[in-house]
Design a protein around this motif. Structure first.
Motif, PDB file in Angstrom:
ATOM      1  N   ILE A  54       0.838  -1.198   0.000  1.00  0.00           N
ATOM      2  CA  ILE A  54       0.000   0.000   0.000  1.00  0.00           C
ATOM      3  C   ILE A  54       0.876   1.252   0.000  1.00  0.00           C
ATOM      4  O   ILE A  54       0.596   2.216  -0.718  1.00  0.00           O
ATOM      5  CB  ILE A  54      -0.968  -0.009   1.197  1.00  0.00           C
ATOM      6  CG1 ILE A  54      -2.037  -1.092   0.976  1.00  0.00           C
ATOM      7  CG2 ILE A  54      -1.617   1.349   1.392  1.00  0.00           C
ATOM      8  CD1 ILE A  54      -2.951  -1.312   2.157  1.00  0.00           C
ATOM      9  N   THR A  55       1.954   1.247   0.774  1.00  0.00           N
ATOM     10  CA  THR A  55       2.859   2.397   0.819  1.00  0.00           C
ATOM     11  C   THR A  55       3.452   2.653  -0.567  1.00  0.00           C
ATOM     12  O   THR A  55       3.526   3.804  -1.010  1.00  0.00           O
ATOM     13  CB  THR A  55       3.979   2.167   1.854  1.00  0.00           C
ATOM     14  OG1 THR A  55       3.383   1.962   3.136  1.00  0.00           O
ATOM     15  CG2 THR A  55       4.922   3.351   1.924  1.00  0.00           C
ATOM     16  N   GLN A  56       3.865   1.598  -1.257  1.00  0.00           N
ATOM     17  CA  GLN A  56       4.422   1.757  -2.607  1.00  0.00           C
ATOM     18  C   GLN A  56       3.373   2.329  -3.560  1.00  0.00           C
ATOM     19  O   GLN A  56       3.679   3.204  -4.380  1.00  0.00           O
ATOM     20  CB  GLN A  56       4.932   0.420  -3.135  1.00  0.00           C
ATOM     21  CG  GLN A  56       6.167  -0.069  -2.435  1.00  0.00           C
ATOM     22  CD  GLN A  56       6.543  -1.488  -2.823  1.00  0.00           C
ATOM     23  OE1 GLN A  56       5.764  -2.221  -3.416  1.00  0.00           O
ATOM     24  NE2 GLN A  56       7.757  -1.886  -2.466  1.00  0.00           N
ATOM     25  N   LEU A  57       2.141   1.848  -3.467  1.00  0.00           N
ATOM     26  CA  LEU A  57       1.083   2.354  -4.336  1.00  0.00           C
ATOM     27  C   LEU A  57       0.769   3.820  -4.024  1.00  0.00           C
ATOM     28  O   LEU A  57       0.506   4.610  -4.935  1.00  0.00           O
ATOM     29  CB  LEU A  57      -0.179   1.493  -4.199  1.00  0.00           C
ATOM     30  CG  LEU A  57      -0.054   0.071  -4.760  1.00  0.00           C
ATOM     31  CD1 LEU A  57      -1.243  -0.779  -4.335  1.00  0.00           C
ATOM     32  CD2 LEU A  57       0.085   0.094  -6.266  1.00  0.00           C
ATOM     33  N   LEU A  58       0.830   4.197  -2.752  1.00  0.00           N
ATOM     34  CA  LEU A  58       0.598   5.590  -2.372  1.00  0.00           C
ATOM     35  C   LEU A  58       1.762   6.470  -2.833  1.00  0.00           C
ATOM     36  O   LEU A  58       1.547   7.621  -3.225  1.00  0.00           O
ATOM     37  CB  LEU A  58       0.393   5.707  -0.860  1.00  0.00           C
ATOM     38  CG  LEU A  58      -0.903   5.092  -0.324  1.00  0.00           C
ATOM     39  CD1 LEU A  58      -0.896   5.105   1.202  1.00  0.00           C
ATOM     40  CD2 LEU A  58      -2.125   5.800  -0.865  1.00  0.00           C
ATOM     41  N   ASP A  59       2.977   5.924  -2.795  1.00  0.00           N
ATOM     42  CA  ASP A  59       4.139   6.667  -3.291  1.00  0.00           C
ATOM     43  C   ASP A  59       3.996   6.976  -4.777  1.00  0.00           C
ATOM     44  O   ASP A  59       4.426   8.030  -5.239  1.00  0.00           O
ATOM     45  CB  ASP A  59       5.432   5.882  -3.056  1.00  0.00           C
ATOM     46  CG  ASP A  59       5.935   5.985  -1.616  1.00  0.00           C
ATOM     47  OD1 ASP A  59       5.557   6.958  -0.923  1.00  0.00           O
ATOM     48  OD2 ASP A  59       6.691   5.090  -1.197  1.00  0.00           O
ATOM     49  N   GLU A  60       3.394   6.060  -5.533  1.00  0.00           N
ATOM     50  CA  GLU A  60       3.160   6.298  -6.964  1.00  0.00           C
ATOM     51  C   GLU A  60       2.257   7.512  -7.179  1.00  0.00           C
ATOM     52  O   GLU A  60       2.355   8.189  -8.190  1.00  0.00           O
ATOM     53  CB  GLU A  60       2.532   5.069  -7.624  1.00  0.00           C
ATOM     54  CG  GLU A  60       3.474   3.898  -7.761  1.00  0.00           C
ATOM     55  CD  GLU A  60       2.801   2.679  -8.348  1.00  0.00           C
ATOM     56  OE1 GLU A  60       1.657   2.787  -8.853  1.00  0.00           O
ATOM     57  OE2 GLU A  60       3.423   1.604  -8.312  1.00  0.00           O
ATOM     58  N   HIS A  61       1.377   7.767  -6.215  1.00  0.00           N
ATOM     59  CA  HIS A  61       0.485   8.927  -6.298  1.00  0.00           C
ATOM     60  C   HIS A  61       1.133  10.170  -5.687  1.00  0.00           C
ATOM     61  O   HIS A  61       0.483  11.202  -5.543  1.00  0.00           O
ATOM     62  CB  HIS A  61      -0.840   8.630  -5.582  1.00  0.00           C
ATOM     63  CG  HIS A  61      -1.723   7.686  -6.327  1.00  0.00           C
ATOM     64  ND1 HIS A  61      -2.496   8.079  -7.378  1.00  0.00           N
ATOM     65  CD2 HIS A  61      -1.944   6.368  -6.176  1.00  0.00           C
ATOM     66  CE1 HIS A  61      -3.164   7.045  -7.843  1.00  0.00           C
ATOM     67  NE2 HIS A  61      -2.837   5.990  -7.131  1.00  0.00           N
ATOM     68  N   LYS A  62       2.400  10.031  -5.285  1.00  0.00           N
ATOM     69  CA  LYS A  62       3.173  11.135  -4.721  1.00  0.00           C
ATOM     70  C   LYS A  62       2.518  11.710  -3.462  1.00  0.00           C
ATOM     71  O   LYS A  62       2.442  12.920  -3.281  1.00  0.00           O
ATOM     72  CB  LYS A  62       3.394  12.227  -5.770  1.00  0.00           C
ATOM     73  CG  LYS A  62       3.939  11.690  -7.087  1.00  0.00           C
ATOM     74  CD  LYS A  62       5.137  12.436  -7.550  1.00  0.00           C
ATOM     75  CE  LYS A  62       5.661  12.006  -8.889  1.00  0.00           C
ATOM     76  NZ  LYS A  62       5.786  10.651  -9.210  1.00  0.00           N
ATOM     77  N   ILE A  63       2.057  10.828  -2.600  1.00  0.00           N
ATOM     78  CA  ILE A  63       1.433  11.240  -1.350  1.00  0.00           C
ATOM     79  C   ILE A  63       2.518  11.411  -0.297  1.00  0.00           C
ATOM     80  O   ILE A  63       3.350  10.524  -0.088  1.00  0.00           O
ATOM     81  CB  ILE A  63       0.389  10.206  -0.881  1.00  0.00           C
ATOM     82  CG1 ILE A  63      -0.755  10.178  -1.880  1.00  0.00           C
ATOM     83  CG2 ILE A  63      -0.095  10.504   0.522  1.00  0.00           C
ATOM     84  CD1 ILE A  63      -1.822   9.191  -1.569  1.00  0.00           C
ATOM     85  N   THR A  64       2.513  12.563   0.361  1.00  0.00           N
ATOM     86  CA  THR A  64       3.448  12.831   1.429  1.00  0.00           C
ATOM     87  C   THR A  64       3.100  11.933   2.614  1.00  0.00           C
ATOM     88  O   THR A  64       1.932  11.731   2.922  1.00  0.00           O
ATOM     89  CB  THR A  64       3.351  14.312   1.862  1.00  0.00           C
ATOM     90  OG1 THR A  64       3.482  15.129   0.700  1.00  0.00           O
ATOM     91  CG2 THR A  64       4.426  14.659   2.866  1.00  0.00           C
ATOM     92  N   ASN A  65       4.107  11.392   3.283  1.00  0.00           N
ATOM     93  CA  ASN A  65       3.930  10.504   4.426  1.00  0.00           C
ATOM     94  C   ASN A  65       3.069   9.290   4.065  1.00  0.00           C
ATOM     95  O   ASN A  65       2.125   8.941   4.772  1.00  0.00           O
ATOM     96  CB  ASN A  65       3.315  11.248   5.614  1.00  0.00           C
ATOM     97  CG  ASN A  65       4.218  12.333   6.136  1.00  0.00           C
ATOM     98  OD1 ASN A  65       5.430  12.150   6.198  1.00  0.00           O
ATOM     99  ND2 ASN A  65       3.649  13.470   6.499  1.00  0.00           N
ATOM    100  N   ALA A  66       3.417   8.642   2.975  1.00  0.00           N
ATOM    101  CA  ALA A  66       2.649   7.493   2.478  1.00  0.00           C
ATOM    102  C   ALA A  66       2.565   6.378   3.520  1.00  0.00           C
ATOM    103  O   ALA A  66       1.539   5.707   3.630  1.00  0.00           O
ATOM    104  CB  ALA A  66       3.253   6.967   1.184  1.00  0.00           C
ATOM    105  N   ALA A  67       3.620   6.180   4.308  1.00  0.00           N
ATOM    106  CA  ALA A  67       3.606   5.124   5.323  1.00  0.00           C
ATOM    107  C   ALA A  67       2.546   5.391   6.385  1.00  0.00           C
ATOM    108  O   ALA A  67       1.860   4.468   6.847  1.00  0.00           O
ATOM    109  CB  ALA A  67       4.979   4.989   5.971  1.00  0.00           C
ATOM    110  N   LYS A  68       2.380   6.659   6.763  1.00  0.00           N
ATOM    111  CA  LYS A  68       1.356   7.008   7.748  1.00  0.00           C
ATOM    112  C   LYS A  68      -0.041   6.856   7.153  1.00  0.00           C
ATOM    113  O   LYS A  68      -0.959   6.360   7.806  1.00  0.00           O
ATOM    114  CB  LYS A  68       1.546   8.440   8.243  1.00  0.00           C
ATOM    115  CG  LYS A  68       2.728   8.618   9.158  1.00  0.00           C
ATOM    116  CD  LYS A  68       2.801  10.058   9.645  1.00  0.00           C
ATOM    117  CE  LYS A  68       3.968  10.266  10.578  1.00  0.00           C
ATOM    118  NZ  LYS A  68       4.060  11.657  11.040  1.00  0.00           N
ATOM    119  N   VAL A  69      -0.190   7.284   5.908  1.00  0.00           N
ATOM    120  CA  VAL A  69      -1.494   7.181   5.241  1.00  0.00           C
ATOM    121  C   VAL A  69      -1.872   5.712   5.064  1.00  0.00           C
ATOM    122  O   VAL A  69      -3.037   5.339   5.221  1.00  0.00           O
ATOM    123  CB  VAL A  69      -1.480   7.917   3.884  1.00  0.00           C
ATOM    124  CG1 VAL A  69      -2.776   7.707   3.130  1.00  0.00           C
ATOM    125  CG2 VAL A  69      -1.217   9.406   4.096  1.00  0.00           C
TER     126      VAL A  69
END
Length: 176
Positions: A54-69
């Motif tokens: 999930i963190t990797q997929l959120l990183d693809e969307h350039k979300i800040t603090n993807a690990a927390k999200v």
């Protein structure tokens, strides 16, 4: 007929037990403990793997603090690109993510049909792939092409992925 022995009695030596029965009880108890530890480790690894995906997929969307999200995403959301895209479509505005549109200055190629947008979800098919597909369809309609372009190569590439796991297929889909 033998008597039913519950788990508590199973671990307690009984009067008149032979050495073999005592050894078997001890083995059963230790295997039960090992099974519980293995299940706990498996659950921990599944959770960690899901969070990483999930963190990797959120990183693809350039979300800040993807690990927390990633920690905020409910367990019922699939840890796939489609599942995360759907969740972001519904809750992305909370994280400052707007529905993805065609970047400014770019216009879709002539004759390119955009994939129908699901409300709240970004288009999952890149515009260059849509343009290539439209060109193939147009050529087929004009009877210039009889067979799908590149089908043999695609089949060979997919055959090469057989047995390599879901992650290999996902990587192939991302790069093609």
């Amino acid at each position: 007929m033998g008597e039913y022995i519950d788990d508590e009695q199973l671990g307690v030596d009984q009067e008149g037990d032979t050495d073999l029965v005592k050894q078997l009880r001890h083995q059963i108890k230790s295997l039960g403990t090992e099974l519980h530890q293995t299940k706990a480790e498996r659950d921990q690894l599944k959770t960690a793997g899901r969070t990483t995906t999930i963190t990797q997929l959120l990183d693809e969307h350039k979300i800040t603090n993807a690990a927390k999200v990633a920690k905020l995403i409910p367990a019922d959301v699939e840890a796939t690109k489609g599942g995360i895209d759907a969740w972001l479509g519904e809750f992305g505005d909370v994280f400052g993510i707007q529905k993805q549109a065609t970047p400014t200055g770019e216009t879709p190629a002539a004759g390119t049909e955009q994939a129908p947008a699901v409300p709240g979800q970004p288009t999952l098919i890149p515009s260059d792939v849509q343009a290539q597909w439209s060109a193939v369809q147009a050529a087929e309609q004009q009877a210039q092409v009889i067979a799908p372009v590149g089908l043999d190569r695609t089949i060979q590439e997919l055959e090469a992925l057989r047995g390599k796991g879901f992650e290999a297929v996902q990587e192939y889909m991302r790069t093609h």
